[in-house]
Design an enzyme around this catalytic site. Structure first.
Site, PDB file in Angstrom:
ATOM      1  N   CYS A  96      57.097  34.784  64.284  1.00 52.97           N
ATOM      2  CA  CYS A  96      58.586  33.912  64.816  1.00 52.97           C
ATOM      3  C   CYS A  96      58.939  34.709  65.484  1.00 52.97           C
ATOM      4  O   CYS A  96      58.559  34.716  66.712  1.00 52.97           O
ATOM      5  CB  CYS A  96      58.221  34.231  63.303  1.00 52.97           C
ATOM      6  N   HIS A 194      55.038  32.777  58.223  1.00 52.72           N
ATOM      7  CA  HIS A 194      55.697  34.483  57.326  1.00 52.72           C
ATOM      8  C   HIS A 194      54.359  34.032  56.280  1.00 52.72           C
ATOM      9  O   HIS A 194      53.580  33.050  56.128  1.00 52.72           O
ATOM     10  CB  HIS A 194      56.142  34.952  56.975  1.00 52.72           C
TER      11      HIS A 194
HETATM   12  N1  GLN Z   1      65.459  35.116  64.825  1.00 48.58           N
HETATM   13  C1  GLN Z   1      64.522  34.077  64.749  1.00 48.58           C
HETATM   14  C2  GLN Z   1      65.091  32.696  64.721  1.00 48.58           C
HETATM   15  O1  GLN Z   1      65.631  32.387  63.867  1.00 48.58           O
HETATM   16  C3  GLN Z   1      63.110  34.335  64.199  1.00 48.58           C
HETATM   17  C4  GLN Z   1      63.572  34.418  63.027  1.00 48.58           C
HETATM   18  C5  GLN Z   1      62.064  35.023  62.053  1.00 48.58           C
HETATM   19  O2  GLN Z   1      61.505  35.776  62.883  1.00 48.58           O
HETATM   20  N2  GLN Z   1      61.981  34.305  60.570  1.00 48.58           N
HETATM   21  O3  GLN Z   1      64.404  31.571  65.016  1.00 48.58           O
END
Ligand code: GLN
Length: 239
Positions: A96, A194
């Site tokens: 992510c 995740h």
């Molecule tokens: N901040 C990033 C987004 O919202 C990644 C989010 C995350 O790692 N869950 O796209």
């Protein structure tokens, strides 16, 4: 700096900054899957004030909020340990925010464009809405056969350029935003999933471990993981 070359060293990169949804568990899973096969391994946590050793075998980066990932990108670009390691063929896995940071650039929700580490040909911009929920992905056959399961929560939508390939195609959920999911370039692999993703998807964990040890690893029988997979794959996406 680790010196014991008889062990596989797994770098857990900035767990104090990029540590949402238990992504640090990916390092534990990799370590355990090696140890269960009699291959000595250890996790090397690298926190924000510490230099990243370029000598590790494998690096894992997790997810994080926009501010946290901007901080991580600035720090890791300057530090350059992961980039040096990747140049000599070390394995890098990002999740992510980790995916976005490994790319060439990402734009956070406030409209600011940040440079990434440039290890993946990926650019990320805010999508139309936040993507939240269960994801199922059919991997590119080069990267696995069994469906990948995971959980996503991100605003960013990512485009994979010609120097990388998607990890797979989305069957349920959003992923990159264009039905593709994740990105791979050489031994650098990233995903929006995740879970931790490597706990839910042992085939993917063993793919990257095979890159580290230099040969494919035979599967391990862990009935609990198969039960978890069945339960997650059957779960409908909450809207
Ligand atoms: N901040 C990033 C987004 O919202 C990644 C989010 C995350 O790692 N869950 O796209």
């Amino acid at each position: 700096m680790p010196t014991d070359t008889s062990k596989v060293h797994i770098g857990l990169i900035l767990p104090d900054v990029l540590g949402t949804y238990g992504d640090s568990g990916n390092a534990t899973v990799l370590c355990k899957r090696l140890e269960w096969r009699g291959i000595p391994a250890m996790v090397v946590p690298v926190r924000i004030s510490e230099p990243t050793p370029a000598s590790l075998d494998l690096y894992v980066l997790g997810g994080g909020e926009d501010d946290a990932q901007a901080l991580a990108a600035d720090y890791l670009r300057e530090d350059a340990g992961i980039q040096r390691a990747a140049e000599r063929g070390a394995v890098v896995v990002g999740v992510c925010a980790g995916l976005q940071v490994l790319g060439t650039s990402f734009t956070t929700s406030d409209g600011v464009v940040h440079r990434g580490l440039g290890l993946l040909d990926v650019t990320t911009k805010p999508g139309e809405r936040r993507s939240v929920g269960e994801v199922v992905v059919q991997p590119d056959p080069r990267f696995g056969r069994q469906p990948l399961t995971g959980f996503e929560n991100h605003m960013g939508a990512s485009s994979v350029g010609p120097d990388s390939v998607p990890l797979g195609q989305v069957q349920r959920g959003t992923g990159n935003g264009d039905r593709s999911e994740g990105a791979v370039r050489g031994r650098v692999l990233a995903t929006y999933l995740h879970g931790p993703v490597l706990a839910r998807n042992p085939e993917l964990a063993d793919l990257v471990l095979g890159w580290v040890v230099g040969h494919p690893l035979p599967p391990l029988e862990v009935p609990e993981i198969e039960l978890l997979r069945q339960e997650r794959l059957a779960r409908r996406r909450a809207r």
